[in-house]
Design a protein around this motif. Structure first.
Motif, PDB file in Angstrom:
ATOM      1  N   ARG A 141       0.829  -1.205   0.000  1.00 19.58           N
ATOM      2  CA  ARG A 141       0.000   0.000   0.000  1.00 19.58           C
ATOM      3  C   ARG A 141       0.864   1.256   0.000  1.00 19.58           C
ATOM      4  NH1 ARG A 141      -4.588   1.658   4.503  1.00 19.58           N
ATOM      5  NH2 ARG A 141      -5.187   3.629   3.504  1.00 19.58           N
ATOM      6  N   GLY A 142       0.554   2.218  -0.873  1.00 24.35           N
ATOM      7  CA  GLY A 142       1.304   3.469  -0.968  1.00 24.35           C
ATOM      8  C   GLY A 142       0.672   4.568  -0.126  1.00 24.35           C
ATOM      9  N   GLN A 143       1.145   5.807  -0.350  1.00 21.98           N
ATOM     10  CA  GLN A 143       0.592   6.986   0.320  1.00 21.98           C
ATOM     11  C   GLN A 143       0.217   8.007  -0.743  1.00 21.98           C
ATOM     12  OE1 GLN A 143       3.185   8.571   3.341  1.00 21.98           O
ATOM     13  NE2 GLN A 143       3.817   6.541   4.028  1.00 21.98           N
ATOM     14  N   PHE A 144      -1.017   8.511  -0.636  1.00 22.87           N
ATOM     15  CA  PHE A 144      -1.430   9.509  -1.608  1.00 22.87           C
ATOM     16  C   PHE A 144      -2.372  10.524  -0.939  1.00 22.87           C
ATOM     17  CE2 PHE A 144      -4.178  11.378  -4.831  1.00 22.87           C
ATOM     18  CZ  PHE A 144      -3.252  11.768  -5.789  1.00 22.87           C
ATOM     19  N   GLY A 189     -16.965  16.220  -3.658  1.00 23.12           N
ATOM     20  CA  GLY A 189     -16.231  15.095  -3.092  1.00 23.12           C
ATOM     21  C   GLY A 189     -14.872  14.833  -3.685  1.00 23.12           C
ATOM     22  N   SER A 190     -14.185  15.859  -4.270  1.00 23.82           N
ATOM     23  CA  SER A 190     -12.831  15.620  -4.796  1.00 23.82           C
ATOM     24  C   SER A 190     -11.875  15.194  -3.682  1.00 23.82           C
ATOM     25  CB  SER A 190     -12.302  16.870  -5.505  1.00 23.82           C
ATOM     26  OG  SER A 190     -12.308  17.990  -4.629  1.00 23.82           O
ATOM     27  N   VAL A 191     -12.149  15.679  -2.446  1.00 18.31           N
ATOM     28  CA  VAL A 191     -11.449  15.164  -1.263  1.00 18.31           C
ATOM     29  C   VAL A 191     -12.528  14.713  -0.284  1.00 18.31           C
ATOM     30  CG1 VAL A 191      -9.951  15.706   0.690  1.00 18.31           C
ATOM     31  CG2 VAL A 191      -9.462  16.697  -1.561  1.00 18.31           C
ATOM     32  N   PRO A 192     -12.571  13.434   0.055  1.00 15.39           N
ATOM     33  CA  PRO A 192     -13.604  12.955   0.977  1.00 15.39           C
ATOM     34  C   PRO A 192     -13.586  13.726   2.306  1.00 15.39           C
ATOM     35  CG  PRO A 192     -12.446  11.114  -0.020  1.00 15.39           C
ATOM     36  CD  PRO A 192     -11.690  12.347  -0.405  1.00 15.39           C
ATOM     37  N   TYR A 246     -11.055  13.289   5.227  1.00 15.73           N
ATOM     38  CA  TYR A 246      -9.648  13.713   5.125  1.00 15.73           C
ATOM     39  C   TYR A 246      -9.462  15.214   5.334  1.00 15.73           C
ATOM     40  CZ  TYR A 246      -8.940   9.053   3.159  1.00 15.73           C
ATOM     41  OH  TYR A 246      -8.902   7.693   2.976  1.00 15.73           O
ATOM     42  N   VAL A 247     -10.557  15.995   5.295  1.00 17.27           N
ATOM     43  CA  VAL A 247     -10.427  17.456   5.440  1.00 17.27           C
ATOM     44  C   VAL A 247      -9.864  17.839   6.818  1.00 17.27           C
ATOM     45  CG1 VAL A 247     -11.695  19.643   5.497  1.00 17.27           C
ATOM     46  CG2 VAL A 247     -12.163  17.960   3.691  1.00 17.27           C
ATOM     47  N   TYR A 283      -9.949  24.000  -1.428  1.00 19.85           N
ATOM     48  CA  TYR A 283     -11.034  24.153  -2.414  1.00 19.85           C
ATOM     49  C   TYR A 283     -11.026  23.064  -3.486  1.00 19.85           C
ATOM     50  CZ  TYR A 283      -7.422  26.292  -5.375  1.00 19.85           C
ATOM     51  OH  TYR A 283      -6.280  26.528  -6.110  1.00 19.85           O
ATOM     52  N   ASP A 284      -9.974  22.229  -3.509  1.00 16.50           N
ATOM     53  CA  ASP A 284      -9.942  21.153  -4.504  1.00 16.50           C
ATOM     54  C   ASP A 284      -8.887  20.145  -4.076  1.00 16.50           C
ATOM     55  OD1 ASP A 284     -10.616  19.672  -6.676  1.00 16.50           O
ATOM     56  OD2 ASP A 284      -9.924  21.119  -8.188  1.00 16.50           O
ATOM     57  N   GLY A 285      -8.813  19.056  -4.840  1.00 14.30           N
ATOM     58  CA  GLY A 285      -7.821  18.038  -4.550  1.00 14.30           C
ATOM     59  C   GLY A 285      -8.227  16.719  -5.196  1.00 14.30           C
ATOM     60  N   SER A 286      -7.528  15.680  -4.838  1.00 13.02           N
ATOM     61  CA  SER A 286      -7.895  14.353  -5.344  1.00 13.02           C
ATOM     62  C   SER A 286      -7.445  13.312  -4.328  1.00 13.02           C
ATOM     63  CB  SER A 286      -7.239  14.097  -6.707  1.00 13.02           C
ATOM     64  OG  SER A 286      -5.828  14.146  -6.599  1.00 13.02           O
ATOM     65  N   TYR A 287      -7.934  12.082  -4.520  1.00  9.93           N
ATOM     66  CA  TYR A 287      -7.577  11.036  -3.564  1.00  9.93           C
ATOM     67  C   TYR A 287      -7.514   9.696  -4.287  1.00  9.93           C
ATOM     68  CZ  TYR A 287     -12.394   9.297  -3.576  1.00  9.93           C
ATOM     69  OH  TYR A 287     -13.585   8.752  -3.943  1.00  9.93           O
ATOM     70  N   HIS A 288      -6.970   8.721  -3.599  1.00 10.65           N
ATOM     71  CA  HIS A 288      -6.861   7.366  -4.136  1.00 10.65           C
ATOM     72  C   HIS A 288      -7.654   6.460  -3.205  1.00 10.65           C
ATOM     73  CE1 HIS A 288      -5.100   3.459  -5.167  1.00 10.65           C
ATOM     74  NE2 HIS A 288      -4.703   4.017  -6.317  1.00 10.65           N
ATOM     75  N   PRO A 289      -8.509   5.622  -3.761  1.00 10.94           N
ATOM     76  CA  PRO A 289      -9.383   4.811  -2.893  1.00 10.94           C
ATOM     77  C   PRO A 289      -8.623   3.870  -1.969  1.00 10.94           C
ATOM     78  CG  PRO A 289      -9.555   4.104  -5.190  1.00 10.94           C
ATOM     79  CD  PRO A 289      -8.774   5.374  -5.194  1.00 10.94           C
ATOM     80  N   VAL A 290      -7.397   3.499  -2.334  1.00  8.80           N
ATOM     81  CA  VAL A 290      -6.633   2.564  -1.499  1.00  8.80           C
ATOM     82  C   VAL A 290      -5.519   3.284  -0.739  1.00  8.80           C
ATOM     83  CG1 VAL A 290      -5.163   0.512  -1.485  1.00  8.80           C
ATOM     84  CG2 VAL A 290      -7.154   0.621  -3.007  1.00  8.80           C
ATOM     85  N   ASP A 291      -4.734   4.136  -1.462  1.00  8.73           N
ATOM     86  CA  ASP A 291      -3.513   4.709  -0.882  1.00  8.73           C
ATOM     87  C   ASP A 291      -3.748   5.957  -0.023  1.00  8.73           C
ATOM     88  OD1 ASP A 291      -2.228   2.724  -2.164  1.00  8.73           O
ATOM     89  OD2 ASP A 291      -1.340   3.962  -3.745  1.00  8.73           O
ATOM     90  N   SER A 292      -4.893   6.611  -0.150  1.00  7.56           N
ATOM     91  CA  SER A 292      -5.128   7.823   0.646  1.00  7.56           C
ATOM     92  C   SER A 292      -5.369   7.474   2.112  1.00  7.56           C
ATOM     93  CB  SER A 292      -6.327   8.603   0.093  1.00  7.56           C
ATOM     94  OG  SER A 292      -5.966   9.226  -1.120  1.00  7.56           O
TER      95      SER A 292
END
Length: 689
Positions: free
Chosen positions: A495-498, A523-526, A529-530, A559-568
């Motif tokens: 598992r990585g980190q993102f 939901g660009s960042v769940p 995690y905020v 105001y924006d971002g992204s995530y990975h379903p496994v690594d975040s």
């Protein structure tokens, strides 16, 4: 010494500039009254009131000392207060214990800065004032010139009641303008007024009578109708004028030559108020209303602790003044301030470093008791069933601070308790941990004040410390809006980190602190995690990008971002926030902020040019200048970095005749040409630590 009725007590404090002769006068009073059999001298380190090792070392008073003795079947409590401005807390303590103040003036030096300060404190407390023009035996001593200076420097009517016979090497005695007799030599041998000064004495007597009759309308009518006015009527009018503050009675003599001292003691019995003449106020705790206290032995107990002494052998000693009722040995009292009952052991009458056992201390008198565990200076002691509280003593803000470090591990273990005991003893000492610089700071009224505190810490509590100038609590902030991406990505097998967030930084007004807002839609960042982003930013705010100081007064908006379903993860978004801060703040025109102080400087008018020139070199913004009774007063705002040693520097520039007060005003931007040096200092300190 037995118990005295309140009307037979006189409580006075000796005030004045350093070296005006207060301690010598107190010693001469004790000798004249037969309370000591040998006249002590400051040079011989054997005076009753200056008994502390530090006082012997420096040859000046650093602590207020209480002396009790009998004169003309009355009891006098004399509090000898320090004159050096570093020990103003002791002066404030003394003023709370007494009913009148005697300002001691050197006949050669005249009215000096310490006398001006103490006069103002007397007026603030609303206490009657007397003047003793001391050192009439000195070269250049001039009684008339001292009188003239008093009228120039202070408001009020100054009335000589005694005038010297001769001056300097020719000083022989004093003339009492009420009895119209001369009292010559140290034994105050009564004689007729010398013929060569008879005319001057008549003029002085007439001026005294004219000012005295103004106090009483009936007396004024008698005077205008040229009826005879008796000595008793004059004494009564002068007493009322002194007690109301309409008149300030002036005396003269030489403490070291013991000339004029017995006449002065007689005058204190005649003119100084007894405790029943002075109105004292307290708050009735039950009703919250202010009431006037009656100085009645049989009234409810109201006593206030005006001084605390930490003695390594006896323990804590609490000096108190009883305003109502009486405080008895082996009793219980209630401390209103601490809301705690205190057991009182043996009460004593203070006499310098010694105490005399007493059964009780009655209304109007001063006493001392040991080992009141929770009681500190300014606390009110009363009956639990009838609670009153006397207003606390007001102390000036500290002017000089140092960072404190223990010399050894053993010192570290004892330092906290030792400093706590010191601050119990001296209310103008403050000890606090600066949360921004993580230094332990001790603050006082000047360099000497701190030095003496450090020596007391070593001698009384066995704690050795080192001191240095405190770090300035700089801060950092931004002046423009900027936005940045914080992206943390790491792949390490499995598992990585993102974490990926876009943050906009906006400046806020001074003092607003840090704000965080969420403007993410879709939901660009769940949501889970905020909070991690906010937490990550809070972690790095304390380490600014310019010189590592805390960053304040800004708003961060995700105001924006992204995530990975496994690594975040929360950790990944915290690290992304760290990167956003590190890369984004430099884009927002960051600046360094420094604390700025409001400063009021009072100096002799002839020093004004030098003081203004010096303030300009300290980046001061002068906002006002005015003159008052021969002094210049400058109001300015000055960066703290420029005035850390100002208490010492001002004394040097004005030969001890200038003083100042300061308080925190605001944070302001550091000029750009100073930033490089501040960065270098911060880097050097970080490496050292």
């Amino acid at each position: 010494m037995g118990e005295y009725k309140p009307a037979d007590l006189r409580n006075i404090t000796l005030l004045g500039h350093g070296s005006s002769g207060k301690t010598s006068l107190s010693e001469a009073m004790l000798f004249a009254a037969g309370a000591v059999s040998r006249l002590g001298r400051i040079e011989d380190k054997n005076t009753v009131s200056d008994y502390d090792e530090e006082e012997h070392r420096r040859g000046l008073s650093v602590s207020a000392s209480v002396l009790s003795f009998e004169w003309q079947k009355k009891k006098l409590n004399v509090v000898d207060a320090p004159g050096y401005t570093d020990f103003v807390g002791e002066v404030k303590n003394a003023l709370r214990a007494v009913d009148a103040g005697v300002l001691v003036i050197c006949a050669a030096s005249g009215v000096e800065v310490g006398a001006e300060l103490h006069w103002q404190y007397l007026k603030d407390e609303g206490l009657p004032s007397f003047i003793f023009v001391n050192k009439m035996d000195r070269d250049n001593a001039n009684f008339e010139q001292a009188l003239e200076q008093l009228s120039q420097k202070f408001d009020g009517k100054f009335v000589p009641v005694q005038i010297p016979v001769g001056a300097q090497a020719e000083l022989k005695g004093v003339v009492d303008l009420v009895t119209m007799k001369a009292y010559m030599g140290p034994d105050a041998a009564e004689q007729d007024i010398p013929a060569d000064i008879a005319a001057d004495v008549q003029v002085a007597r007439m001026q005294m009578v004219e000012l005295a009759v103004e106090i009483d309308d009936e007396l004024m009518m008698k005077y205008l109708e040229e009826e005879e006015i008796t000595d008793d009527e004059i004494v009564s009018a002068l007493s009322r004028g002194a007690r109301s503050g309409d008149l300030t009675l002036v005396f003269a003599g030489s403490a070291t030559e013991r000339i004029g001292v017995k006449s002065f003691l007689n005058a204190m019995i005649r003119f100084a108020p007894s405790p029943v003449d002075v109105v004292r106020k307290a708050t009735d705790v039950a009703s919250g209303e202010e009431v006037e206290l009656t100085c009645d032995i049989n009234g409810p107990l109201v006593a206030q602790v005006f001084k605390t002494l930490a003695d390594p052998f006896v323990g804590k000693m609490s000096f108190f003044r009883v305003f109502s009722g009486s405080l008895t040995s082996d009793s219980r009292v209630y401390n209103v301030n601490q809301q705690a009952e205190q057991r009182v052991g043996q009460v004593f009458i203070p006499f310098g470093k010694d105490q005399k056992i007493a059964e009780r201390i009655v209304a109007g008198d001063i006493g001392v008791v040991n080992k009141l565990d929770v009681t500190v200076t300014s606390d009110t002691l009363c009956d639990r069933g009838e609670q009153y509280q006397v207003a606390p003593i007001a102390y000036p803000q500290p002017l000089f601070s140092v960072a404190v470090f223990p010399k050894s591990k053993a010192d570290l273990d004892k330092m906290g308790q030792g400093l706590a005991r010191l601050t119990e003893e001296d209310n103008t000492l403050r000890v606090e941990r600066n949360s921004e610089t993580n230094e332990l700071i001790i603050s006082g009224m000047g360099d000497s004040h701190i030095q003496i505190a450090a020596r007391k810490l070593a001698s009384k509590f066995g704690v050795e410390i080192e001191t240095e100038l405190p770090k300035i609590a700089y801060r950092e902030t931004i002046t423009q809006i900027g936005q940045v991406q914080g992206r943390h990505k790491k792949q390490t097998g499995g598992r990585g980190q993102f974490g990926d967030c876009w943050i906009r930084f906006e400046p806020l007004e001074r003092g607003a602190g840090f704000e965080f807002a969420n403007e993410i839609f879709g939901g660009s960042v769940p949501k889970q995690y905020v909070p991690a982003v906010e937490k990550g930013l809070n972690e790095v705010l304390s380490d600014g990008v310019i010189a590592g100081y805390p960053t304040v007064d800004l708003k961060a908006i995700i105001y924006d971002g992204s995530y990975h379903p496994v690594d975040s993860s929360e950790m990944a978004f915290k690290l992304a926030a760290h990167l956003a801060f590190k890369n984004g703040i430099p884009l927002c025109a960051p600046v360094l902020l420094e604390p700025v102080m409001n400063v009021v400087v009072t100096v002799p008018e002839e020093s004004m040019g030098d003081i203004l020139g010096d303030l300009n070199t300290r980046r001061a913004r002068v906002s006002g200048m005015e003159s008052a009774r021969g002094n210049g007063i400058v109001t300015a705002q000055v960066p703290l970095a420029e005035i850390q040693r100002y208490a010492t520097d001002l004394r040097s520039m004005t030969q001890g005749r200038g003083y100042f007060s300061m308080e925190f005003s605001h944070y302001d931007i550091v000029p750009s040409h100073l930033i490089e040096q501040i960065q270098a200092d911060a880097k050097e300190r970080a490496e050292r630590e």
